[in-house]
Design a protein around this motif. Structure first.
Motif, PDB file in Angstrom:
ATOM      1  N   GLN A   1     -28.339   5.426 -21.895  1.00 10.54           N
ATOM      2  CA  GLN A   1     -29.506   5.926 -21.191  1.00 10.54           C
ATOM      3  C   GLN A   1     -30.617   6.206 -22.206  1.00 10.54           C
ATOM      4  N   PRO A   2     -31.832   5.762 -21.946  1.00  9.15           N
ATOM      5  CA  PRO A   2     -32.929   6.002 -22.897  1.00  9.15           C
ATOM      6  C   PRO A   2     -33.266   7.484 -22.993  1.00  9.15           C
ATOM      7  N   SER A   3     -33.766   7.867 -24.187  1.00  9.46           N
ATOM      8  CA  SER A   3     -34.133   9.274 -24.400  1.00  9.46           C
ATOM      9  C   SER A   3     -35.446   9.348 -25.178  1.00  9.46           C
ATOM     10  N   PRO A   4     -36.570   9.012 -24.544  1.00 11.02           N
ATOM     11  CA  PRO A   4     -37.855   9.001 -25.248  1.00 11.02           C
ATOM     12  C   PRO A   4     -38.294  10.374 -25.747  1.00 11.02           C
ATOM     13  N   LEU A   5     -37.727  11.436 -25.167  1.00 12.61           N
ATOM     14  CA  LEU A   5     -38.119  12.794 -25.581  1.00 12.61           C
ATOM     15  C   LEU A   5     -37.137  13.382 -26.587  1.00 12.61           C
ATOM     16  N   ALA A   6     -36.193  12.600 -27.039  1.00  9.78           N
ATOM     17  CA  ALA A   6     -35.233  13.066 -28.049  1.00  9.78           C
ATOM     18  C   ALA A   6     -35.269  12.102 -29.231  1.00  9.78           C
ATOM     19  N   PRO A   7     -36.331  12.134 -30.008  1.00  4.24           N
ATOM     20  CA  PRO A   7     -36.502  11.156 -31.083  1.00  4.24           C
ATOM     21  C   PRO A   7     -35.655  11.496 -32.308  1.00  4.24           C
ATOM     22  N   LEU A   8     -35.394  10.464 -33.094  1.00  3.17           N
ATOM     23  CA  LEU A   8     -34.809  10.633 -34.417  1.00  3.17           C
ATOM     24  C   LEU A   8     -35.961  10.567 -35.410  1.00  3.17           C
ATOM     25  N   ILE A   9     -36.266  11.705 -36.052  1.00  2.00           N
ATOM     26  CA  ILE A   9     -37.426  11.775 -36.937  1.00  2.00           C
ATOM     27  C   ILE A   9     -36.989  11.660 -38.392  1.00  2.00           C
ATOM     28  N   GLN A  10     -37.497  10.617 -39.064  1.00  2.00           N
ATOM     29  CA  GLN A  10     -37.204  10.405 -40.475  1.00  2.00           C
ATOM     30  C   GLN A  10     -38.497  10.178 -41.251  1.00  2.00           C
ATOM     31  N   LEU A  11     -39.490  10.955 -40.933  1.00  2.00           N
ATOM     32  CA  LEU A  11     -40.774  10.831 -41.631  1.00  2.00           C
ATOM     33  C   LEU A  11     -40.675  11.414 -43.034  1.00  2.00           C
ATOM     34  N   GLN A  12     -41.320  10.761 -43.980  1.00  2.00           N
ATOM     35  CA  GLN A  12     -41.393  11.237 -45.357  1.00  2.00           C
ATOM     36  C   GLN A  12     -42.845  11.607 -45.654  1.00  2.00           C
ATOM     37  N   ILE A  13     -43.081  12.900 -45.843  1.00  2.00           N
ATOM     38  CA  ILE A  13     -44.450  13.385 -46.099  1.00  2.00           C
ATOM     39  C   ILE A  13     -44.447  14.185 -47.402  1.00  2.00           C
ATOM     40  N   PRO A  14     -45.176  13.728 -48.412  1.00  2.00           N
ATOM     41  CA  PRO A  14     -45.937  12.471 -48.428  1.00  2.00           C
ATOM     42  C   PRO A  14     -45.000  11.265 -48.558  1.00  2.00           C
ATOM     43  N   MET A  15     -45.525  10.101 -48.246  1.00  2.00           N
ATOM     44  CA  MET A  15     -44.719   8.878 -48.328  1.00  2.00           C
ATOM     45  C   MET A  15     -44.383   8.558 -49.774  1.00  2.00           C
ATOM     46  N   THR A  16     -43.209   7.983 -49.964  1.00  2.00           N
ATOM     47  CA  THR A  16     -42.789   7.579 -51.307  1.00  2.00           C
ATOM     48  C   THR A  16     -43.563   6.332 -51.749  1.00  2.00           C
ATOM     49  N   LEU A  17     -43.573   6.091 -53.049  1.00  2.00           N
ATOM     50  CA  LEU A  17     -44.231   4.903 -53.579  1.00  2.00           C
ATOM     51  C   LEU A  17     -43.577   3.638 -53.022  1.00  2.00           C
ATOM     52  N   CYS A  45     -37.331   1.688 -30.267  1.00  2.00           N
ATOM     53  CA  CYS A  45     -38.742   1.653 -30.647  1.00  2.00           C
ATOM     54  C   CYS A  45     -38.946   2.524 -31.884  1.00  2.00           C
ATOM     55  N   TYR A  46     -39.896   2.116 -32.712  1.00  2.00           N
ATOM     56  CA  TYR A  46     -40.194   2.846 -33.941  1.00  2.00           C
ATOM     57  C   TYR A  46     -41.679   3.194 -33.979  1.00  2.00           C
ATOM     58  N   PHE A  47     -41.958   4.343 -34.617  1.00  2.00           N
ATOM     59  CA  PHE A  47     -43.339   4.785 -34.797  1.00  2.00           C
ATOM     60  C   PHE A  47     -43.533   5.116 -36.272  1.00  2.00           C
ATOM     61  N   CYS A  48     -44.633   4.633 -36.826  1.00  2.00           N
ATOM     62  CA  CYS A  48     -44.869   4.797 -38.254  1.00  2.00           C
ATOM     63  C   CYS A  48     -45.429   6.161 -38.617  1.00  2.00           C
ATOM     64  N   SER A  49     -45.871   6.944 -37.595  1.00  2.00           N
ATOM     65  CA  SER A  49     -46.481   8.256 -37.880  1.00  2.00           C
ATOM     66  C   SER A  49     -46.395   9.142 -36.647  1.00  2.00           C
ATOM     67  N   LEU A  50     -46.678  10.446 -36.851  1.00  2.00           N
ATOM     68  CA  LEU A  50     -46.723  11.379 -35.719  1.00  2.00           C
ATOM     69  C   LEU A  50     -47.849  11.019 -34.762  1.00  2.00           C
ATOM     70  N   THR A  51     -48.930  10.475 -35.294  1.00  2.00           N
ATOM     71  CA  THR A  51     -50.061  10.092 -34.446  1.00  2.00           C
ATOM     72  C   THR A  51     -49.644   9.028 -33.432  1.00  2.00           C
ATOM     73  N   CYS A  52     -48.950   7.986 -33.897  1.00  2.00           N
ATOM     74  CA  CYS A  52     -48.504   6.916 -32.994  1.00  2.00           C
ATOM     75  C   CYS A  52     -47.516   7.437 -31.957  1.00  2.00           C
ATOM     76  N   TYR A  53     -46.621   8.335 -32.389  1.00  2.00           N
ATOM     77  CA  TYR A  53     -45.642   8.871 -31.450  1.00  2.00           C
ATOM     78  C   TYR A  53     -46.328   9.762 -30.411  1.00  2.00           C
ATOM     79  N   SER A  54     -47.312  10.533 -30.821  1.00  2.00           N
ATOM     80  CA  SER A  54     -48.044  11.401 -29.885  1.00  2.00           C
ATOM     81  C   SER A  54     -48.785  10.567 -28.840  1.00  2.00           C
ATOM     82  N   GLU A  55     -49.381   9.455 -29.266  1.00  3.08           N
ATOM     83  CA  GLU A  55     -50.077   8.580 -28.314  1.00  3.08           C
ATOM     84  C   GLU A  55     -49.100   7.969 -27.310  1.00  3.08           C
TER      85      GLU A  55
END
Length: 408
Positions: free
Chosen positions: A297-313, A388-398
């Motif tokens: 079952q899809p879970s669009p409101l239960a994301p797996l967040i692996q953001l790196q802030i700041p991004m690595t080289l 689905c993947y999102f490259c940033s919080l901005t894309c996921y919020s949209e």
């Protein structure tokens, strides 16, 4: 079909080397006449036999082929017959020696004798073997084969003699006990259809994915085997139009399946797929069948967040490499970095991301990628979960804003 049967007799010394013409009496036999209850005339005609190049202008950029041209008094334009190059070379070599007046004993001639049946029969293009007792053990497969089916013969491996059939276009080895495919199948440069239905395959060789099959293979049937996964390199088979993966044990589909841009018919029914890869939505299919999988079952409101802030080289460099389409390979970068770049994910905004991303599972209506959809379940559904993947919080919020608007 017409065939040049024999040259009745040479007349004098009328072989002209420059223009490759021979004045003779010729009898042309139509082998189809006996099927209509008719006989050939059995009489030769005075003719001029020419050998030369012929261009088929109906085929674009077609290279010339060697033909025989027979011209008679009633048909001065003549009839053309395609010549076998190797046989023609031997014939002309002997004819040239005779024209020069060489002694008969010095010319490599055999005694005249009746031909064998195989020499006058049309080369065999198709062979079907569906019983173990009919399988050839002491004789080779005809090298002229274009279609070969060997089924219900309990083959545990692919017979290496099959791999010498360079004209083979379709190879059907369904309903056997084959565990592994030899890499040399990739040397069959004309192979467009490969049927391996109902065998014991557990893997698909990476070597095959980088072979000449990249340019020839259009139909592949791997259904009813024991496959758990296909390699990433599988998507290099970009000429595929029809792919059957039904009744395996697949836990995932090739990550870059969207690269199969010519794929039109796809089935992976009755596997163990929990979801589809993100790249699946890039396909443009005529028919898709994903019935009987273990979709979550899809879970669009239960994301797996692996953001790196700041991004690595490494993340910045990887995104730039993909964004600007910079060429890479093991001759430039370490192999493990190449593998990472091959696994780069694509955000819904179409920007790449490597190790810094947000992952969610959402529903995809399969009608978005296929004209005809076989129901996914017994409830009449045509939706399947997709990563689905999102490259940033901005894309996921949209994405969340659009999701909430649709579900109000």
């Amino acid at each position: 079909m017409l065939r040049l049967s024999r040259i009745m007799s040479l007349v004098g010394d009328h072989f002209i080397a420059d223009t490759m013409k021979l004045q003779c009496e010729v009898e042309v036999i139509n082998r189809m006449l006996p099927t209509f209850g008719m006989r050939n005339r059995g009489k030769g005609n005075r003719a001029v036999l020419s050998i030369g190049k012929h261009h088929d202008r109906s085929i674009k950029n077609n290279s010339p082929t060697i033909h025989l041209l027979i011209c008679t008094l009633k048909d001065k334009a003549g009839c053309k017959y395609k010549a076998d190059v190797n046989n023609l070379k031997n014939f002309l070599s002997t004819l040239r020696l005779a024209h020069r007046g060489s002694e008969i004993d010095t010319i490599p001639l055999s005694n005249l004798a009746p031909v064998k049946t195989a020499e006058v029969e049309k080369p065999k293009a198709k062979m079907v073997i569906t019983s173990r007792k009919d399988y050839p053990l002491t004789t080779n497969f005809p090298y002229s084969l274009e279609f070969l089916q060997v089924s219900y013969c309990k083959l545990a491996r692919v017979d290496m003699r099959m791999l010498y059939l360079r004209k083979l276009r379709k190879l059907d080895l369904s309903n056997n006990h084959i565990h592994k495919l030899p890499a040399t199948i990739g040397d069959l440069s004309c192979l467009s259809e490969l049927v391996l239905h109902n065998n014991h395959l557990e893997t698909f060789s990476i070597t095959l994915c980088s072979s000449t099959l990249q340019k020839s293979l259009q139909f592949l049937d791997l259904s009813h085997n024991r496959l758990h996964a296909l390699p990433i390199q599988f998507c290099q088979l970009r000429e595929l139009i029809h792919l059957k993966l039904d009744d395996n044990e697949l836990l995932r589909l090739p990550y870059r399946i969207g690269q199969l841009t010519k794929l039109r018919f796809f089935s992976a029914a009755r596997n163990k797929l929990p979801y589809l890869p993100c790249d699946f939505q890039k396909l443009c299919l005529e028919n898709v069948d994903l019935f009987g999988n273990l979709f979550e079952q899809p879970s669009p409101l239960a994301p797996l967040i692996q953001l790196q802030i700041p991004m690595t080289l490494l993340e910045i460099a990887a995104r730039a490499t993909i964004n600007y389409r910079i060429a890479y390979g093991p001759h430039i970068l370490p192999a493990h970095l190449c593998q990472d770049l091959d696994l780069t994910k694509t955000c819904l905004c179409r920007r790449p991301c490597l190790n810094s991303f947000i992952q969610v599972v959402v529903n995809l209506n399969l009608h978005q990628v296929s004209h005809t959809v076989v129901l996914v379940d017994n409830m009449g559904g045509t939706e399947a979960p997709i990563l689905c993947y999102f490259c940033s919080l901005t894309c996921y919020s949209e994405f969340l804003d659009r999701y909430h608007q649709r579900n109000r």
